[in-house]
Design an enzyme around this catalytic site. Structure first.
Site, PDB file in Angstrom:
ATOM      1  N   GLU A 122      13.738  50.873  74.965  1.00  0.00           N
ATOM      2  CA  GLU A 122      15.143  50.720  74.597  1.00  0.00           C
ATOM      3  C   GLU A 122      15.313  49.349  73.933  1.00  0.00           C
ATOM      4  O   GLU A 122      14.780  48.377  74.437  1.00  0.00           O
ATOM      5  CB  GLU A 122      16.063  50.786  75.818  1.00  0.00           C
ATOM      6  CG  GLU A 122      17.529  50.801  75.413  1.00  0.00           C
ATOM      7  CD  GLU A 122      18.492  50.951  76.596  1.00  0.00           C
ATOM      8  OE1 GLU A 122      18.043  50.925  77.757  1.00  0.00           O
ATOM      9  OE2 GLU A 122      19.683  51.094  76.322  1.00  0.00           O
ATOM     10  N   GLY A 254      16.675  42.744  82.923  1.00  0.00           N
ATOM     11  CA  GLY A 254      16.490  42.964  84.355  1.00  0.00           C
ATOM     12  C   GLY A 254      15.560  44.128  84.656  1.00  0.00           C
ATOM     13  O   GLY A 254      14.603  43.990  85.411  1.00  0.00           O
ATOM     14  N   ALA A 255      15.848  45.281  84.065  1.00  0.00           N
ATOM     15  CA  ALA A 255      15.049  46.467  84.352  1.00  0.00           C
ATOM     16  C   ALA A 255      15.390  47.573  83.372  1.00  0.00           C
ATOM     17  O   ALA A 255      16.353  47.451  82.614  1.00  0.00           O
ATOM     18  CB  ALA A 255      15.311  46.955  85.779  1.00  0.00           C
ATOM     19  N   MET A 256      14.611  48.661  83.418  1.00  0.00           N
ATOM     20  CA  MET A 256      14.778  49.739  82.447  1.00  0.00           C
ATOM     21  C   MET A 256      14.597  51.097  83.115  1.00  0.00           C
ATOM     22  O   MET A 256      13.633  51.303  83.845  1.00  0.00           O
ATOM     23  CB  MET A 256      13.776  49.522  81.306  1.00  0.00           C
ATOM     24  CG  MET A 256      13.840  50.575  80.236  1.00  0.00           C
ATOM     25  SD  MET A 256      15.473  50.604  79.430  1.00  0.00           S
ATOM     26  CE  MET A 256      15.564  52.332  79.006  1.00  0.00           C
ATOM     27  N   GLU A 291      19.536  51.230  87.906  1.00  0.00           N
ATOM     28  CA  GLU A 291      18.523  51.988  87.148  1.00  0.00           C
ATOM     29  C   GLU A 291      18.392  53.402  87.703  1.00  0.00           C
ATOM     30  O   GLU A 291      18.259  54.362  86.949  1.00  0.00           O
ATOM     31  CB  GLU A 291      17.166  51.269  87.167  1.00  0.00           C
ATOM     32  CG  GLU A 291      17.186  49.823  86.693  1.00  0.00           C
ATOM     33  CD  GLU A 291      17.889  49.592  85.358  1.00  0.00           C
ATOM     34  OE1 GLU A 291      17.907  50.490  84.505  1.00  0.00           O
ATOM     35  OE2 GLU A 291      18.449  48.485  85.186  1.00  0.00           O
ATOM     36  N   HIS A 294      21.161  55.583  86.464  1.00  0.00           N
ATOM     37  CA  HIS A 294      20.989  55.996  85.067  1.00  0.00           C
ATOM     38  C   HIS A 294      20.324  57.371  84.956  1.00  0.00           C
ATOM     39  O   HIS A 294      20.416  58.020  83.915  1.00  0.00           O
ATOM     40  CB  HIS A 294      20.107  54.990  84.319  1.00  0.00           C
ATOM     41  CG  HIS A 294      20.854  53.887  83.622  1.00  0.00           C
ATOM     42  ND1 HIS A 294      21.974  54.112  82.853  1.00  0.00           N
ATOM     43  CD2 HIS A 294      20.606  52.550  83.540  1.00  0.00           C
ATOM     44  CE1 HIS A 294      22.384  52.953  82.331  1.00  0.00           C
ATOM     45  NE2 HIS A 294      21.583  51.990  82.737  1.00  0.00           N
ATOM     46  N   GLU A 313      26.167  52.506  79.901  1.00  0.00           N
ATOM     47  CA  GLU A 313      26.103  51.210  80.592  1.00  0.00           C
ATOM     48  C   GLU A 313      27.393  50.882  81.348  1.00  0.00           C
ATOM     49  O   GLU A 313      27.351  50.453  82.495  1.00  0.00           O
ATOM     50  CB  GLU A 313      25.722  50.085  79.627  1.00  0.00           C
ATOM     51  CG  GLU A 313      24.306  50.217  79.046  1.00  0.00           C
ATOM     52  CD  GLU A 313      23.204  50.298  80.101  1.00  0.00           C
ATOM     53  OE1 GLU A 313      23.470  49.996  81.279  1.00  0.00           O
ATOM     54  OE2 GLU A 313      22.074  50.687  79.743  1.00  0.00           O
TER      55      GLU A 313
END
Ligand code: ZN
Length: 851
Positions: A122, A254-256, A291, A294, A313
């Protein structure tokens, strides 16, 4: 390679891709500087569009060969991708490309971190892995084969087969390329299992480098709590046999949320009481939840294009804040979120970078992962829920999940489910997505003694923002309560729905003139402008039944007091300090709430307030006034400080829960005052006896501030030099706690330290982010702070454009300051802009900031 002229992408230009991708097979032959990626992709014409231009994105790769339906072809290759005249019929594209993960320092695409292969796709990183239509509305089913000696090889979906030197994965859920992930390396798992609400058994793993296994338990508990919460609150169940999380040391954010394979910055996973603070634990819990959430809001329902980023988001931030409120304290979470919104989003929305929650154009999408898209995006969802009510909100969400599962959706789709579920017309509400800037809300009141009628009149007005001179009125939910002179609530919280530029609301049958409590719970992201006497604020501080507004009353008094001290050299306001003392010493209140009360506005918040009130902020005067106030508080309260500090001691074994964390937070706020009286004696005692990082770090911070920190700084280094995450704290704190006259020198000295690995984003941000965040230190009159940051941004840009561009926002408030500082900041920005081969990311940011 950089374009000659940066290209702007517009929301209004959206057209679907001319082809549908039926499925994708990828084979990776891993090698640090020569990884081969072999792709086999089945395309067919997209019946929904007439366009048949066949262009596949691809950057920083070498094409070895390409075939269509088995026959070798030679497509036109440009720095951005490949083009070819393809049949207007289904066909198979095959290609082999070579890429170099070991030299990929941008941390986008396939790269290496501490010897391990990992990916970040991303928003547009997949195009650095192979040729592909790298856009979120192209969704497909991926099968991945990884070949390499690495003991652990992971990708999305479920594992299907493996053998000596290879592993295969299949993800049954169609997904856009930005959710692709691959990890390979020498990793160990912290395993667990979860049974979903329909009884399916899921394997859970947190993968870390050997040696970090003991830091996974908290993240795993957070994951299981998140899975349960999403089932209970949103009815959403996990949908694969396995869920993997990997911790990576070099990561831009931070993270995905990659499907079934979340990749995390190690700072957002690894935790232990000895090495992590209470704040770290809370952040980890929230990011794990974010996450995981999501998986439905982002993955099962994704975005049609990157303009719709807030669709996933804003909603996912809103969901993770609901989760944290449920796991911890709702009022404390709300107050913390508003502090954060004002610190990060308000400056953005009121400066040159202002953009709508759904932007309408961009050059580099990475620059739009902003506080406006994320945090204001979440506020917009909170307002929607407040307007329609809880029941209708969950009904609309159910409809969203059933109607759009498997879709790449838009904000129009999102609002339509609310319209269909509630029968409301949301056309005006939609302006929250298109209109940038922070609305200002003015309030006046009228009281009619003869018939007990009380009237509140509101006027809304949003100042112009870049590209938007005229603003139309927005729908503003204003939560109001009324208190009588005894402090009893005569009208409980009621949501007024403001839709006009100016609008009045009357309340009948009141026995006496009420005191209003307006914008309870911060019911809309606006600036409330209301002339209120100190006495009325002190009354709300003592009596408001809404926790947020009680805190807000104290904050307003603190701000007014500091503004008077800064502007007129006034003395500290004793009326406020007495009210504050009552709250801080009230042991019926949550210590975390009392700590927030005591924390007071930050220096940059004061600069923001002065700017909002039409005064040029002077960083030195702000610093001096906050110091004077803190000294005054310490002296005024010296008699009871030790007892309350003692009450905040936790003798039970450390747990990172809200109760204990609240006590430590109040304890450390008190220690900060105490240190002003005892020159660091209490802090040294705490430092020496601390058995957890929260206490050790707060003590170290006070020792540095008191000027007696040198031995503790050394000792801390000796103790923690082998722990990267703790060393990030060590680096950052020395800058944060520095005297503003020394901040630049301290920062510079740290950049010369052998452990200052500036290509690691966490380390770079620890030091340079701390410099940018030290208001008086960064804004030193001679511009040395600006120059130091600019030097390092210029240096980092070649390696990591994304992190460089993000950090340019340190300069976004430059036009607010005096002409000397303004000129110095402009010079620093121009120097960055003039750097040869400046990245598209940084170029766009600097150009927008300069205006
Ligand atoms: Zn997110």
């Amino acid at each position: 390679m950089k374009d000659a002229a940066p290209q702007t992408i517009y929301l209004s230009d959206y057209t679907p891709f001319g082809f549908v991708v039926e499925d994708v097979h990828l084979t990776f032959r891993l090698a640090p500087t020569a990884t081969r990626v072999i792709s086999r992709i089945r395309f067919k014409p997209n019946p929904e569009t007439a366009g048949r231009t066949f262009f596949l994105h691809g950057e920083d790769m070498t094409l070895v060969w390409a075939k269509i339906d088995g026959a070798p072809i030679e497509p036109e290759v440009t720095p951005e991708g490949v083009r070819y005249d393809v049949p207007d019929a289904p066909f198979v594209w095959e290609a082999e490309v070579e890429i170099s993960p070991a030299t990929n320092t941008a941390l986008e695409g396939l790269y290496m971190s501490s010897g391990m292969y990992c990916t970040q796709c991303e928003a547009e990183g997949f195009r650095k892995i192979t040729y592909y239509p790298d856009r979120p509305d192209v969704m497909s089913i991926f099968t991945v084969r990884i070949e390499g000696d690495e003991p652990v090889k992971l990708s999305n979906g479920n594992p299907t087969a493996k053998g000596d030197g290879w592993a295969e994965w299949h993800d049954p859920w169609p997904k856009p390329a930005y959710l692709f992930a691959l990890v390979a390396g020498d990793l160990v798992a912290h395993p667990d299992r979860f049974t979903t609400m329909s009884g399916k058994d899921v394997e859970l793993n947190i993968w870390v480098r050997p040696g970090d296994e003991h830091k996974c338990a908290f993240a795993m508990e957070s994951l299981k709590k998140s899975m349960t919460w999403d089932e209970e609150v949103y009815g959403r169940e996990y949908d694969l046999d396995i869920f993997n999380i990997v911790a990576v040391d070099d990561f831009n954010m931070g993270a995905m949320e990659n499907k079934g394979l979340n990749i995390f910055n190690s700072s957002a996973v690894l935790a232990s009481p000895e090495t992590s603070t209470d704040a770290n634990f809370e952040r980890i819990e929230a990011i794990i939840a974010h996450e995981y959430f999501h998986n439905w809001t982002g993955n099962r329902i994704t975005c049609r294009d990157w303009f719709q980023l807030c669709l996933k988001e804003g909603l996912t931030v809103y969901r993770d804040s609901q989760f944290t409120s449920d796991m911890r304290s709702a009022p404390v979470k709300r107050i913390s979120d508003v502090i954060d919104l004002r610190a990060r989003q308000f400056p953005e929305d009121q400066g040159p970078l202002s953009h709508p929650v759904r932007p309408e154009s961009f050059q580099e999408i990475n620059n739009f992962y902003t506080a406006t898209v994320y945090e204001k995006g979440a506020e917009v969802i909170g307002m929607l829920k407040r307007l329609v009510g809880d029941e209708a909100y969950y009904k609309a969400l159910d409809l969203y999940f059933t109607r759009h599962d498997g879709d790449a959706a838009t904000i129009e789709d999102w609002l339509k489910v609310f319209e269909d579920a509630t029968g409301r017309d949301l056309a005006q509400f939609k302006r929250w997505y298109s209109q940038s800037g922070t609305p200002r809300l003015q309030v006046s009141e009228a009281w009619d003694d003869s018939d007990g009628q009380y009237t509140l009149t509101f006027r809304q007005q949003t100042p112009p923002t870049p590209g938007q001179d005229e603003k139309a009125p927005q729908v503003i939910p204003i939560a109001v309560g009324l208190l009588n002179p005894n402090g009893d609530e005569v009208m409980p919280t009621t949501v007024l729905e403001m839709t006009e530029s100016e609008q009045s609301f009357s309340f009948e049958g009141l026995a006496s003139r009420p005191t209003p409590s307006i914008l309870r719970g911060f019911s809309a992201p606006v600036i409330l402008e209301r002339e209120v006497s100190r006495e009325e604020r002190a009354f709300l501080l003592a009596h408001d039944t809404d926790d947020f507004n009680r805190w807000e009353a104290g904050r307003d008094l603190a701000r007014d007091c500091l503004v008077a001290m800064i502007r007129d050299g006034a003395a500290p306001d004793d009326l406020w300090l007495d009210g504050l003392e009552q709250v801080v010493r009230d042991d019926t209140l949550d210590p975390a709430f009392r700590a927030l009360m005591l924390s007071g506005p930050t220096q940059s918040e004061l600069a923001q307030t002065l700017f909002e009130r039409g005064t040029t902020p002077d960083p030195d005067a702000i610093w001096a006034a906050t110091e004077r106030l803190r000294d005054h508080m310490a002296t005024r309260w010296k008699l009871w400080l030790p007892d309350l500090m003692e009450e905040m001691q936790v003798y039970a074994p450390y747990v990172p829960d809200a109760d204990q964390a609240g006590k430590r937070a109040l304890g450390s706020a008190l220690l900060a005052l105490k240190t002003r009286l005892d020159k660091g004696v209490s802090a040294q005692r705490q430092f020496d006896s601390a058995d957890n990082m929260t206490l050790q770090l707060s003590a170290l911070s006070q020792l540095i501030r008191s000027g007696t920190g040198a031995p503790a700084v050394q000792q801390f280094h000796e103790q923690w030099k082998d722990d990267r995450l703790v060393m990030d704290k060590w680096f950052g704190l020395q800058v944060m706690a520095s005297d503003p006259r020394d901040t630049v020198e301290v920062t510079h000295a740290l950049t010369q330290h052998p452990a200052f690995d500036w290509t690691n984003p966490n380390r770079f941000r620890a030091v340079m982010g701390a410099l940018a965040g030290h208001h008086a230190g960064f804004h030193r009159r001679d511009g040395a702070g600006y120059d130091l940051l600019a030097d390092w941004l210029i240096k980092l840009d070649d390696k990591n454009p994304q992190t460089t561009a993000r950090m340019c926002s340190a300069f976004q408030t430059w036009t607010r300051y005096d002409s000397e500082r303004k000129a110095l900041m402009r010079k620093a920005l121009q120097r960055i802009k003039a750097k040869p081969d400046l990245s598209r990311d940084t170029d766009e940011m600097v150009t927008r900031i300069l205006g």
